[in-house]
Design an enzyme around this catalytic site. Structure first.
Site, PDB file in Angstrom:
ATOM      1  N   GLU A 192       0.789  -1.228   0.000  1.00 41.11           N
ATOM      2  CA  GLU A 192       0.000   0.000   0.000  1.00 41.11           C
ATOM      3  C   GLU A 192       0.825   1.284   0.000  1.00 41.11           C
ATOM      4  OE1 GLU A 192      -3.189   0.147  -0.345  1.00 41.11           O
ATOM      5  OE2 GLU A 192      -3.677  -1.972  -0.123  1.00 41.11           O
ATOM      6  N   SER A 227     -30.362 -26.294  53.365  1.00 43.15           N
ATOM      7  CA  SER A 227     -29.420 -26.689  54.419  1.00 43.15           C
ATOM      8  C   SER A 227     -27.982 -26.264  54.138  1.00 43.15           C
ATOM      9  CB  SER A 227     -29.461 -28.219  54.593  1.00 43.15           C
ATOM     10  OG  SER A 227     -30.730 -28.648  55.051  1.00 43.15           O
TER      11      SER A 227
END
Length: 660
Positions: free
Chosen positions: A85, A344
């Site tokens: 690029e 419990s």
């Protein structure tokens, strides 16, 4: 006329003034019209304790855009990008005159755009503020590129490109592209994968590999072929291998481990934040897989929550808040924070409080007989009674009558205050006062609070909240003395009924009507909890902690890293599970010992530790002279038994014994 300024001198002054004013004007213009960085709002990343990616949250608008720096991508990707690029990116000031001149000449000759002449900096300007492709837009991009170069360094400009480069669909940036197309972070991309992402940024929709795989592969291969071997950071063998590899045909899901916790810690965070947690990615993935597997065997309406933490630090290592998504059983609700009845599951804390208050010891005989406490007449889960049993056996078998009797002596208000001090305040109905049903889960709590309560038993009675993000260690509140906490933990060290790792103290709980099933446990390093129920609180017939959650808890501990020592140890010192100079150990039985027959007494022997010692078999204490290091035991018959010894500091050692 005398005194008149010659024209040449006057023009020189005007030109000098203009030259001096130009930088000031450009500076003022730059400050008045700064680059618009509003699109540079990445999503949020949630990291585990080793900075590994756990989950991602999208940027505003549902776009997967994650901040990406040059340091996070492989060098060959950057080299390939620059080679393809902008070969002179490192040298130009944002605009490459040679590239612009070449593009203009090609346009004049061909009558159409052959190459754009844009630098990477100009591309960044376009990504930050997309515009129609016109000459006016190109001029603006040139000015913005010069402005960006004046404000930012080359690495920062590259970082913006890596963050915003389109990758097809709602994907932006190399990190999002790497995760979506290859299922791994960008630092692990090979040459073929890097080339595909660089090519995708040019025409993201036309080259989407899930929709146009042939075009995507052709663009990738062209990018690889047009560079000589070595250009773009790719050697000839690497290029040949890259050309032979296929392109992906489908997107991977974005990382989404611990989604409930991810959204919790991300609440209020700034865009682009990278938030650390205490979770372990591998353990989190294993716990989510386990929960999904076990949940599939439960009724369609059931949901599951699961939590694992380290006892000493209270740092959460894995959290499954329930299924995630609108159509899931629990939706987006974090069920580790849902207030439910513990059944419990809180009894161990009650027994520890009773031991500390001197109301009982593990060997104390308690009455498991029908009793009324005013208008309150509790029953056992199995609707039967065992008569006189030791406190240890009553806790181990989760008998209701002895627990209510102990709470009656201890006082419900005192117990509720202790629960609050331990970080598990009982949620009562509006206007209600603590009363005896607290012993059997008559108030609400959460899975997070219960896990923290069990961590207290493994941390010498010191309370601290669970934490999900790293930070200063929370102060410890001493709620229990070390010995009662360790005695209760030692009583709960029992084999899992269906098999599982040894050395784990565990307890189950089932709320009234089968609305909630619990299993909590701890070993020398970890504490964990599992909850199963319906998110809306509707009963599930037949649901029990022993059947629905205890097998899951056993599987959780089987997947945890091995504890430093096999026996549960608790010390009142600052370092949990510290090893004494002469550690407590069982001389007989040794782990895995076998006896040929059950006739006659057997002498259990221990060494080390600090006297007095307490011997237990399957949680039941043996009568003996506690200053001695041995105890006599008569096996009741063939079978497997667990022998545990506790010393004065609350350290426990245990071994399994088989009698033939």
């Amino acid at each position: 006329m005398r005194g008149a300024t010659p024209p040449a001198r006057r023009w020189r002054r005007v030109l000098l003034g203009a030259l001096l004013a130009l930088p000031l004007g450009l500076f003022a213009l730059d400050r008045a019209l700064p680059p618009d960085l509003s699109r540079l709002h990445p999503g949020i990343e949630i990291l585990d304790r080793e900075d590994r990616l756990l989950a991602t949250l999208p940027a505003p608008g549902g776009v997967w855009r994650l901040r990406t720096t040059v340091a996070e991508v492989p060098p060959h990707l950057v080299a390939m990008l620059l080679a393809a690029e902008d070969a002179r990116f490192r040298w130009h000031p944002g605009v490459d005159p040679l590239a612009l001149a070449r593009a203009g000449w090609q346009w004049l000759r061909a009558g159409r755009v052959v190459s754009g002449g844009s630098t990477l900096t100009m591309q960044v300007a376009r990504l930050l503020a997309p515009r129609p492709r016109t000459l006016r837009s190109k001029a603006i991009e040139i000015l913005r590129a010069l402005q960006l170069e004046a404000r930012l360094g080359k690495e920062e400009i590259l970082g913006i490109w890596l963050t915003l480069a389109p990758q097809g669909g709602n994907l932006e940036g190399i990190k999002a592209g790497a995760l979506a197309w290859f299922g791994r972070p960008p630092g692990q991309l090979d040459a073929a994968e890097a080339a595909l992402l660089v090519a995708l940024a040019r025409r993201p929709e036309a080259l989407r590999p899930d929709r146009h795989p042939a075009a995507a592969q052709a663009a990738r291969d062209a990018l690889l072929r047009q560079r000589a071997p070595g250009a773009g950071g790719v050697t000839a063998p690497e290029r040949a291998l890259a050309l032979a590899s296929p392109v992906p045909r489908a997107r991977h899901p974005m990382p989404n481990l611990a989604p409930h916790l991810a959204r919790q810690v991300a609440r209020g965070a700034a865009p682009g934040a990278r938030l650390a947690t205490t979770l372990d990615r591998d353990l989190q993935r294993a716990m989510e897989a386990l929960a999904a597997q076990r949940l599939a065997a439960l009724p369609d309406q059931a949901a599951m929550a699961l939590l694992v933490a380290e006892t000493g630090s209270r740092e959460i290592r894995a959290l499954v808040g329930g299924s995630f998504g609108v159509e899931a059983r629990a939706g987006m609700l974090d069920l580790t924070q849902a207030v439910r009845s513990p059944g419990s599951a809180q009894k161990p804390f009650l027994y520890a409080m009773a031991f500390q208050a001197g109301l009982a010891r593990p060997e104390t005989l308690l009455a498991d007989l029908p009793l009324r406490f005013g208008d309150y007449a509790p029953e056992n889960f199995a609707r039967d009674f065992l008569g006189r049993v030791t406190a240890a056996e009553a806790l181990r078998q989760s008998l209701n009558l002895p627990a209510v009797a102990l709470l009656s002596e201890l006082g419900a208000l005192r117990y509720a205050a202790a629960l609050k001090a331990a970080g598990s305040p009982p949620r009562l109905a509006q206007g209600a006062e603590p009363s005896l049903p607290l012993a059997l889960g008559g108030a609400g709590t959460t899975l997070r609070e219960l896990v923290a309560l069990y961590a207290l038993l493994g941390d010498a009675g010191r309370a601290a909240p669970l934490v999900a993000q790293p930070g200063p260690v929370a102060a410890r509140a001493v709620v229990l003395r070390a010995r009662p906490a360790a005695e209760v933990a030692g009583i709960l060290v029992n084999p899992f009924p269906g098999g599982g790792p040894s050395g784990v103290a565990w307890k189950t709980g089932t709320s009234w009507g089968g609305r909630d099933a619990w299993a909590l446990g701890l070993d020398a390093r970890h504490v964990a909890g599992v909850w199963v129920g319906r998110p809306d609180g509707t009963p599930l017939p037949g649901l029990t902690g022993r059947a629905a959650t205890l097998p899951v808890l056993a599987a959780v501990f089987a997947r945890l890293p091995a504890a430093p020592r096999p026996a549960l140890r608790v010390r009142p010192a600052a370092r949990p599970f510290a090893q004494p100079a002469d550690r407590l150990r069982l001389l007989f039985p040794m782990p895995g010992a076998e006896l040929a027959d059950a006739a006659g007494p057997v002498t259990l022997r221990a060494a080390g530790g600090r006297r007095p010692l307490l011997f237990l078999v399957d949680g039941a204490p043996l009568p003996h002279q506690r200053a001695r290091r041995e105890a006599a035991w008569i096996p009741p018959g063939p079978g497997f038994y667990r022998v545990t010894v506790l010393d004065a500091d609350g350290i426990a050692a245990a071994a399994e014994l088989r009698v033939r």
